[in-house]
Design a protein around this motif. Structure first.
Motif, PDB file in Angstrom:
ATOM      1  N   PHE A  29      13.605   2.237  -5.874  1.00 10.54           N
ATOM      2  CA  PHE A  29      13.546   1.702  -7.240  1.00 10.54           C
ATOM      3  C   PHE A  29      12.657   2.596  -8.107  1.00 10.54           C
ATOM      4  CE2 PHE A  29      14.080  -1.881  -4.290  1.00 10.54           C
ATOM      5  CZ  PHE A  29      15.239  -2.477  -4.782  1.00 10.54           C
ATOM      6  N   PRO A  30      13.110   3.810  -8.406  1.00 14.20           N
ATOM      7  CA  PRO A  30      12.251   4.759  -9.125  1.00 14.20           C
ATOM      8  C   PRO A  30      11.781   4.269 -10.492  1.00 14.20           C
ATOM      9  CG  PRO A  30      14.531   5.548  -9.003  1.00 14.20           C
ATOM     10  CD  PRO A  30      14.425   4.401  -8.069  1.00 14.20           C
ATOM     11  N   GLU A  31      12.629   3.547 -11.215  1.00 12.35           N
ATOM     12  CA  GLU A  31      12.208   3.068 -12.534  1.00 12.35           C
ATOM     13  C   GLU A  31      11.125   2.005 -12.414  1.00 12.35           C
ATOM     14  OE1 GLU A  31      13.003   4.450 -15.410  1.00 12.35           O
ATOM     15  OE2 GLU A  31      14.047   5.905 -14.136  1.00 12.35           O
ATOM     16  N   ARG A  32      11.241   1.177 -11.389  1.00  6.60           N
ATOM     17  CA  ARG A  32      10.208   0.163 -11.161  1.00  6.60           C
ATOM     18  C   ARG A  32       8.875   0.827 -10.790  1.00  6.60           C
ATOM     19  NH1 ARG A  32       7.937  -3.787 -13.055  1.00  6.60           N
ATOM     20  NH2 ARG A  32       6.660  -4.969 -11.615  1.00  6.60           N
ATOM     21  N   PHE A  33       8.952   1.864  -9.973  1.00  4.88           N
ATOM     22  CA  PHE A  33       7.758   2.619  -9.601  1.00  4.88           C
ATOM     23  C   PHE A  33       7.074   3.183 -10.855  1.00  4.88           C
ATOM     24  CE2 PHE A  33       5.440   6.425  -8.417  1.00  4.88           C
ATOM     25  CZ  PHE A  33       4.794   6.066  -7.250  1.00  4.88           C
ATOM     26  N   LYS A  34       7.871   3.767 -11.753  1.00  2.85           N
ATOM     27  CA  LYS A  34       7.315   4.348 -12.981  1.00  2.85           C
ATOM     28  C   LYS A  34       6.662   3.281 -13.863  1.00  2.85           C
ATOM     29  CE  LYS A  34      10.684   8.131 -13.205  1.00  2.85           C
ATOM     30  NZ  LYS A  34      11.871   8.663 -13.946  1.00  2.85           N
TER      31      LYS A  34
ATOM     32  N   VAL B 150      -6.140   5.655  -5.578  1.00  4.62           N
ATOM     33  CA  VAL B 150      -5.460   6.599  -6.451  1.00  4.62           C
ATOM     34  C   VAL B 150      -4.452   5.848  -7.315  1.00  4.62           C
ATOM     35  CG1 VAL B 150      -5.710   8.540  -4.859  1.00  4.62           C
ATOM     36  CG2 VAL B 150      -3.650   7.116  -4.746  1.00  4.62           C
ATOM     37  N   PHE B 151      -4.186   6.372  -8.506  1.00  2.04           N
ATOM     38  CA  PHE B 151      -3.113   5.841  -9.329  1.00  2.04           C
ATOM     39  C   PHE B 151      -1.770   6.155  -8.671  1.00  2.04           C
ATOM     40  CE2 PHE B 151      -6.376   6.379 -12.721  1.00  2.04           C
ATOM     41  CZ  PHE B 151      -6.359   5.085 -13.221  1.00  2.04           C
ATOM     42  N   LEU B 152      -0.775   5.317  -8.934  1.00  2.00           N
ATOM     43  CA  LEU B 152       0.554   5.551  -8.362  1.00  2.00           C
ATOM     44  C   LEU B 152       1.112   6.906  -8.760  1.00  2.00           C
ATOM     45  CD1 LEU B 152       2.242   2.039  -8.731  1.00  2.00           C
ATOM     46  CD2 LEU B 152       1.611   3.185  -6.604  1.00  2.00           C
ATOM     47  N   ASP B 153       0.843   7.341 -10.003  1.00  2.00           N
ATOM     48  CA  ASP B 153       1.396   8.638 -10.414  1.00  2.00           C
ATOM     49  C   ASP B 153       0.649   9.813  -9.786  1.00  2.00           C
ATOM     50  OD1 ASP B 153      -0.943   8.765 -11.933  1.00  2.00           O
ATOM     51  OD2 ASP B 153       0.075   8.232 -13.802  1.00  2.00           O
TER      52      ASP B 153
ATOM     53  N   ARG C  52      -6.423   0.400 -13.524  1.00  4.36           N
ATOM     54  CA  ARG C  52      -6.545  -0.244 -12.214  1.00  4.36           C
ATOM     55  C   ARG C  52      -5.675   0.514 -11.212  1.00  4.36           C
ATOM     56  NH1 ARG C  52     -10.006  -2.234 -14.769  1.00  4.36           N
ATOM     57  NH2 ARG C  52     -10.505  -4.435 -15.067  1.00  4.36           N
ATOM     58  N   LYS C  53      -6.134   0.584  -9.952  1.00  5.21           N
ATOM     59  CA  LYS C  53      -5.424   1.324  -8.916  1.00  5.21           C
ATOM     60  C   LYS C  53      -5.091   0.398  -7.756  1.00  5.21           C
ATOM     61  CE  LYS C  53      -8.244   5.357 -10.126  1.00  5.21           C
ATOM     62  NZ  LYS C  53      -9.294   6.286  -9.662  1.00  5.21           N
ATOM     63  N   ILE C  54      -3.840   0.420  -7.312  1.00  6.73           N
ATOM     64  CA  ILE C  54      -3.396  -0.436  -6.216  1.00  6.73           C
ATOM     65  C   ILE C  54      -3.659   0.209  -4.863  1.00  6.73           C
ATOM     66  CG2 ILE C  54      -1.383  -1.518  -5.145  1.00  6.73           C
ATOM     67  CD1 ILE C  54      -0.129  -1.643  -7.966  1.00  6.73           C
ATOM     68  N   CYS C  55      -3.291   1.474  -4.708  1.00  7.67           N
ATOM     69  CA  CYS C  55      -3.226   2.103  -3.387  1.00  7.67           C
ATOM     70  C   CYS C  55      -4.498   2.851  -3.003  1.00  7.67           C
ATOM     71  CB  CYS C  55      -2.057   3.085  -3.331  1.00  7.67           C
ATOM     72  SG  CYS C  55      -0.439   2.301  -3.426  1.00  7.67           S
ATOM     73  N   LYS C  56      -4.757   2.831  -1.700  1.00 12.24           N
ATOM     74  CA  LYS C  56      -5.830   3.637  -1.109  1.00 12.24           C
ATOM     75  C   LYS C  56      -5.206   4.734  -0.252  1.00 12.24           C
ATOM     76  CE  LYS C  56      -7.674   0.073   0.975  1.00 12.24           C
ATOM     77  NZ  LYS C  56      -7.048  -1.129   0.383  1.00 12.24           N
TER      78      LYS C  56
ATOM     79  N   GLN D  13       0.829  -1.200   0.000  1.00  8.96           N
ATOM     80  CA  GLN D  13       0.000   0.000   0.000  1.00  8.96           C
ATOM     81  C   GLN D  13       0.875   1.266   0.000  1.00  8.96           C
ATOM     82  OE1 GLN D  13      -3.395   0.801  -0.354  1.00  8.96           O
ATOM     83  NE2 GLN D  13      -3.312  -1.253  -1.242  1.00  8.96           N
ATOM     84  N   ALA D  14       0.285   2.410   0.355  1.00  5.36           N
ATOM     85  CA  ALA D  14       0.904   3.714   0.093  1.00  5.36           C
ATOM     86  C   ALA D  14       2.315   3.843   0.661  1.00  5.36           C
ATOM     87  CB  ALA D  14       0.005   4.825   0.631  1.00  5.36           C
ATOM     88  N   GLY D  15       2.509   3.489   1.943  1.00  8.62           N
ATOM     89  CA  GLY D  15       3.835   3.631   2.540  1.00  8.62           C
ATOM     90  C   GLY D  15       4.875   2.773   1.843  1.00  8.62           C
ATOM     91  N   TYR D  16       4.479   1.550   1.522  1.00  4.15           N
ATOM     92  CA  TYR D  16       5.369   0.633   0.808  1.00  4.15           C
ATOM     93  C   TYR D  16       5.734   1.201  -0.563  1.00  4.15           C
ATOM     94  CZ  TYR D  16       6.521  -3.399  -2.138  1.00  4.15           C
ATOM     95  OH  TYR D  16       7.119  -4.260  -3.043  1.00  4.15           O
ATOM     96  N   TRP D  17       4.730   1.673  -1.308  1.00  4.59           N
ATOM     97  CA  TRP D  17       5.006   2.171  -2.650  1.00  4.59           C
ATOM     98  C   TRP D  17       5.810   3.454  -2.636  1.00  4.59           C
ATOM     99  CZ3 TRP D  17       5.229  -0.131  -7.072  1.00  4.59           C
ATOM    100  CH2 TRP D  17       4.548  -1.340  -7.229  1.00  4.59           C
ATOM    101  N   ASN D  18       5.678   4.257  -1.605  1.00  4.86           N
ATOM    102  CA  ASN D  18       6.526   5.449  -1.514  1.00  4.86           C
ATOM    103  C   ASN D  18       7.971   5.078  -1.195  1.00  4.86           C
ATOM    104  OD1 ASN D  18       5.101   7.782  -2.264  1.00  4.86           O
ATOM    105  ND2 ASN D  18       3.914   7.738  -0.360  1.00  4.86           N
ATOM    106  N   LYS D  19       8.176   3.951  -0.525  1.00  4.94           N
ATOM    107  CA  LYS D  19       9.545   3.460  -0.327  1.00  4.94           C
ATOM    108  C   LYS D  19      10.106   2.915  -1.646  1.00  4.94           C
ATOM    109  CE  LYS D  19      12.315   0.225   2.457  1.00  4.94           C
ATOM    110  NZ  LYS D  19      13.485   1.118   2.471  1.00  4.94           N
ATOM    111  N   ILE D  20       9.274   2.184  -2.395  1.00  4.13           N
ATOM    112  CA  ILE D  20       9.696   1.712  -3.716  1.00  4.13           C
ATOM    113  C   ILE D  20      10.049   2.901  -4.613  1.00  4.13           C
ATOM    114  CG2 ILE D  20       8.857   0.634  -5.858  1.00  4.13           C
ATOM    115  CD1 ILE D  20       9.558  -1.445  -3.829  1.00  4.13           C
ATOM    116  N   ARG D  21       9.282   3.972  -4.535  1.00  3.83           N
ATOM    117  CA  ARG D  21       9.543   5.171  -5.334  1.00  3.83           C
ATOM    118  C   ARG D  21      10.957   5.697  -5.107  1.00  3.83           C
ATOM    119  NH1 ARG D  21       5.662   9.699  -6.462  1.00  3.83           N
ATOM    120  NH2 ARG D  21       4.383   8.911  -4.746  1.00  3.83           N
ATOM    121  N   ILE D  22      11.418   5.603  -3.850  1.00  2.00           N
ATOM    122  CA  ILE D  22      12.765   6.087  -3.500  1.00  2.00           C
ATOM    123  C   ILE D  22      13.839   5.077  -3.903  1.00  2.00           C
ATOM    124  CG2 ILE D  22      14.280   6.674  -1.565  1.00  2.00           C
ATOM    125  CD1 ILE D  22      11.722   7.698  -0.114  1.00  2.00           C
TER     126      ILE D  22
END
Length: 236
Positions: free
Chosen positions: A171-176, A205-208, A187-191, A160-169
């Motif tokens: 592994f930025p290309e994976r996040f994108k 919300v969408f990841l972007d 489709r949206k993963i995070c709430k 979820q959101a906290g995890y994906w914000n860590k991935i953003r930092i």
């Protein structure tokens, strides 16, 4: 640890590793270290229909994750267990004492399975197992070193959101790439959560669109070894 304890008890297991391309490449190093520790070869298998890739599963099935779980798990792991397993197999699975309910859910879904929950029987927690692996001289997989609680794919759709914000930092290309897949599939993963006038609201919300300050992600706690851990170590 489940495999090592099973071998120590006299079982001669057939060991499979389901390859998923989105996992961290350090997993192969960890696999080889464990293979040497076990003294038993590990057979690497994969779902070639999907190029052994979670992203291919997402795009081909138009599905990410739902109440029943992630589609990638079903296609890239569970289906291989059915393909390579035999009806009378006993499955040695690495569920720990703190995951006992997962065994119950699995047996509810597949009541004919024969499972040896060796870690639960020996009252070993995940923290025990992490410590025992390190004490055996094996470096844990890179995702643990980076502070993740599980060694899932880089960018797991169950996060979820906290995890994906860590991935953003980290592994930025994976996040994108995952943000791109979300948009492709609509489709949206995070709430995210907010409150107005004391009322709690949730929306996906969408990841972007995910604010980079939303959510929190606590790293895996430092491992400890208790009395059950010491007893299990004595067996191996």
């Amino acid at each position: 640890m489940a495999t090592k304890l099973a071998i120590a008890s006299g079982i001669k297991p057939k060991i499979f590793y389901c390859e998923v391309k989105e996992e961290h490449p350090d997993n192969i190093r960890f696999l080889r270290d464990c293979e040497n520790w076990f003294g038993v070869d590990i057979e690497i298998i994969g779902k070639d229909e999907y190029s052994r890739s979670a992203d291919v599963v997402f795009r081909n099935t138009k599905f990410l994750v739902g109440p029943s779980g992630a589609r990638c798990t079903a296609e890239l792991k569970k289906s291989l267990r059915w393909k390579y397993g035999k009806p009378d197999d006993i499955l040695i699975m690495g569920y720990t004492l703190d995951e006992a309910k997962r065994i119950e859910r699995l047996l509810d879904a597949e009541p004919i399975l024969r499972i040896l929950p060796i870690l639960i029987e020996k009252k070993l927690t995940k923290r025990d197992c992490l410590n025992m692996v390190e004490r055996a001289g094996i470096k844990l997989p890179k995702m643990y070193e980076l502070g993740y609680r599980n060694n899932n794919c880089i960018g797991c759709v169950k996060g979820q959101a906290g995890y994906w914000n860590k991935i953003r930092i980290d592994f930025p290309e994976r996040f994108k790439e995952m943000a791109k897949i979300e948009r492709e599939l609509n489709r949206k993963i995070c709430k995210i959560e907010w409150r107005t006038n004391g009322s709690r609201h949730l929306r996906r919300v969408f990841l972007d669109e995910l604010p980079d300050d939303v959510g929190s992600y606590k790293s895996e706690p430092e491992s400890e070894c208790g009395i059950f851990c010491q007893a299990a170590e004595a067996e191996i």
